[in-house]
Design a protein around this motif. Structure first.
Motif, mmCIF file in Angstrom:
data_model
loop_
_atom_site.group_PDB
_atom_site.id
_atom_site.type_symbol
_atom_site.label_atom_id
_atom_site.label_comp_id
_atom_site.label_asym_id
_atom_site.label_seq_id
_atom_site.Cartn_x
_atom_site.Cartn_y
_atom_site.Cartn_z
ATOM 1 N N LEU A 514 8.429 33.340 -41.537
ATOM 2 C CA LEU A 514 8.854 32.912 -40.613
ATOM 3 C C LEU A 514 9.216 34.067 -39.222
ATOM 4 N N ALA A 515 9.715 34.978 -40.422
ATOM 5 C CA ALA A 515 10.215 35.937 -39.372
ATOM 6 C C ALA A 515 9.155 37.057 -38.631
ATOM 7 N N ALA A 516 7.881 36.886 -39.187
ATOM 8 C CA ALA A 516 7.078 37.854 -38.658
ATOM 9 C C ALA A 516 6.601 36.247 -37.488
ATOM 10 N N LEU A 517 6.280 35.565 -37.704
ATOM 11 C CA LEU A 517 5.695 34.585 -36.637
ATOM 12 C C LEU A 517 6.822 34.681 -35.695
ATOM 13 N N HIS A 518 8.423 34.611 -35.293
ATOM 14 C CA HIS A 518 9.194 34.892 -34.614
ATOM 15 C C HIS A 518 8.960 35.907 -34.053
ATOM 16 N N LYS A 526 15.913 35.741 -34.521
ATOM 17 C CA LYS A 526 15.802 34.752 -35.455
ATOM 18 C C LYS A 526 14.473 35.912 -36.397
ATOM 19 N N ALA A 527 14.095 36.513 -35.744
ATOM 20 C CA ALA A 527 13.036 37.333 -37.114
ATOM 21 C C ALA A 527 13.461 38.243 -38.065
ATOM 22 N N VAL A 528 14.695 38.807 -37.352
ATOM 23 C CA VAL A 528 15.771 40.137 -37.511
ATOM 24 C C VAL A 528 16.497 38.549 -39.216
#
Length: 606
Positions: A514-518, A526-528
């Motif tokens: 999810l982090a990589a996609l954001h 959101k990624a952080v």
């Protein structure tokens, strides 16, 4: 005496023209014709022998198959032997100085001797690459040893060619004079220091270093006759040949994992990616037969290496302008070349034009009708592009072909096939294939095979589910740095699929993806949050030990982009480098960390 079926070249025949034609044939989809041309003259010309062994090397490199690679090593050693037989001729040249009677055998010119020496260096370089493909510690050390031998050959030849060019009053421009880099990483002509004696290096070979000294003790240029009025053009061609080797070595060494760099530096040289690209460009512009190969090396570096190893950070398209320039200027020479079309596909993929990439790759596949290795390479890329588009049917079609026909890492292709069968809805077949994956493992120390076997074993105990399988596919896409190449629509669909994963045991992996996609979609906040959560959830996860270090690395990259958080980013990068070990794809991440450190040093220097 030449073998049956080979033909002796006429005296004074310019074999470099024929060799150049052979390489051009190979690039224009005539692998068989190229191999036949080189084979016809390989016993009478070191240059044609070099061309023959290079075609074998290319076939092995494209297939990654052990038998093809071994065949290439045998051919390369045969070429070295042919070139080293010239040493008798060199001794004859010196002996004839003390003889009154003229020799019956025409002595070699200095240009011919240098040509043979460079070919010997090229063979060491190609054998080193074959060792590196094995991706294990022994392979890296042996490969480094071969690179050192190649380096010393190139350095000595470079020095002598430059001296001879000065006699012709040829002053190399700043862009053409690549120079050599010594053991301290500084440009200059100094000879790299001798390799310190140790058990780890001496065990490779007890007498190889002595052999190298004998090979490199070339007498002064004045001891040899010249080839006459064409010496200047010949020397410029040979300078391009040396630049090819020097550039390729620099790019190779710049990609060696951080934990092995110390060994390489002990061997007396270091890697500089920028210097490597500059040298390869000189080779690309030369009249040497390896000019087209220098072009392929540069295309490979700009479209595969730079994005995969994050050489430019998160800028996935940094090398594309140069790659497009190379493709444009070579379009007329190689209009339907399968290899050129393949790299055109890589360029389009890096530009997020996945449909365009598929078009080029399919054209490349169609042009490679008689070249199985190249078709398999295209099938791999087509399969990946289809995975990035969530086109499971077409992806499966290409991955299954690789599983059935390729001999390289069958268990990896079986794992991908099982995942794709599962997301298509055949969960029973998926589980059956997952149970088979560990039985297909051939290399116990290979990081990729260890990873897929560990993942597959999970389904020996529990049945696969759609959400679990999709998450594992997205994990592969992430680890292969393919998210930045995906189109926005597909990234959003992947995000939706990940958010639907409810299994608490998959939470750490779910948050990493999810982090990589954001991050790819520009949602940095959101990624952080998700990277931090993934790092905390997986810090003590023995099964998925790679999640935490990858999350730390991603956080450090985000922090380094802002002046306000740069110091925090440096700290996280250090923690990632020093606090984690023994996890999946450690070498891969260490290489990305090393690339980031080099960028930071360059930034602080300016």
């Amino acid at each position: 005496m030449a073998n049956p079926g080979t033909i002796e070249l006429p005296p004074d025949f310019e074999d470099h023209i024929l060799a150049h034609e052979g390489i051009a044939l190979m690039l224009n989809n005539g692998f068989k014709e190229s191999q036949a041309l080189f084979a016809k003259f390989k016993d009478s010309s070191p240059l044609m022998s070099a061309g023959s062994s290079f075609v074998c090397f290319m076939q092995g490199l494209m297939s990654f198959e052990d038998d093809k690679l071994e065949e290439a090593v045998t051919a390369l050693k045969s070429t070295q032997k042919l070139c080293n037989n010239a040493e008798d001729d060199i001794l004859d040249v010196l002996k004839n100085k003390f003889r009154k009677k003229a020799p019956k055998k025409k002595p070699l010119s200095i240009e011919s001797v240098l040509q043979r020496r460079i070919i010997v260096g090229d063979c060491y370089l190609y054998i080193a690459l074959i060792y590196f493909i094995k991706q294990d510690l022994t392979g890296y050390i042996k490969g480094g040893w071969m690179l050192r031998k190649a380096w010393k050959v190139y350095e000595r030849c470079h020095k002598q060619i430059v001296e001879l060019l000065k006699q012709h009053e040829v002053e190399l421009s700043t862009t053409a004079d690549v120079g050599f880099v010594n053991g301290n990483g500084e440009a200059g002509d100094s000879i790299p220091p001798e390799l310190p004696h140790s058990e780890s290096t001496s065990s490779l070979s007890s007498n190889e270093d002595d052999i190298m000294k004998e090979e490199l003790e070339l007498p002064a240029a004045s001891s040899f006759p010249s080839n006459g009025t064409d010496q200047k053009s010949t020397l410029l061609r040979l300078y391009g040949a040396v630049c090819f080797g020097y550039g390729a070595i620099n790019l190779c060494v710049s990609l060696i994992p951080q934990n092995l760099l110390r060994i390489v530096n002990m061997m007396g040289f270091s890697g500089d990616g920028v210097a490597g690209m500059r040298a390869l460009q000189v080779a690309c512009d030369s009249e040497d037969m390896k000019a087209p190969l220098a072009m392929l090396c540069l295309l490979w570096y700009h479209t595969v290496v730079r994005p995969f190893f994050s050489v430019d950070g998160d800028v996935a398209d940094a090398g594309l302008p140069e790659a497009e320039r190379l493709l444009e200027i070579n379009q007329e020479k190689y209009p339907t070349s399968s290899l050129v079309l393949f790299f055109q596909g890589r360029v389009r993929r890096c530009k997020r034009d996945v449909n365009g990439a598929l078009e080029s790759l399919q054209a490349s596949y169609d042009q490679a009708q008689e070249q199985r290795e190249l078709q398999l390479l295209c099938s791999y890329e087509i399969g990946w592009c289809c995975i990035m588009q969530l086109n499971w049917e077409r992806a499966l079609e290409n991955i299954v072909r690789l599983k059935l026909e390729s001999k390289w890492s069958v268990c990896y292709y079986a794992y991908l096939t099982a995942l794709l069968e599962g997301v298509r809805g055949d969960l029973k077949k998926c589980q059956e294939m997952m149970i088979e994956v560990p039985k297909l493992m051939k290399r116990k120390n290979n990081q990729l095979e260890m990873f897929v076997v560990r993942k597959a074993k999970v389904f020996q105990k529990i049945p696969p589910t759609d959400e679990h399988l999709k998450l594992l596919i997205f994990e592969i896409v992430y680890l292969w740095k393919a998210f930045p190449n995906c189109e926005e629509e597909n990234l959003k669909q992947m995000l939706k699929e990940c958010e639907n994963v409810a299994n608490p045991c998959l939470k750490g992996l779910k948050h990493l993806i999810l982090a990589a996609l954001h991050k790819c979609l520009g949602n940095t906040t959101k990624a952080v949050e998700y990277f931090q959560s993934a790092a905390q959830l997986s810090e003590s996860d023995l099964e998925d030990g790679h999640i935490s270090p990858f999350a730390f690395y991603e956080l450090s990259i985000i922090m380094l982009e802002s002046k306000h958080s740069e110091q925090k980013g440096v700290q996280l990068l250090k923690e990632c480098k020093e606090n984690f070990s023994g996890y999946d794809f450690e070498n891969r991440l260490q290489m990305r960390i090393h690339s980031t450190e080099l960028r930071l040093k360059e930034k602080n220097r300016t």
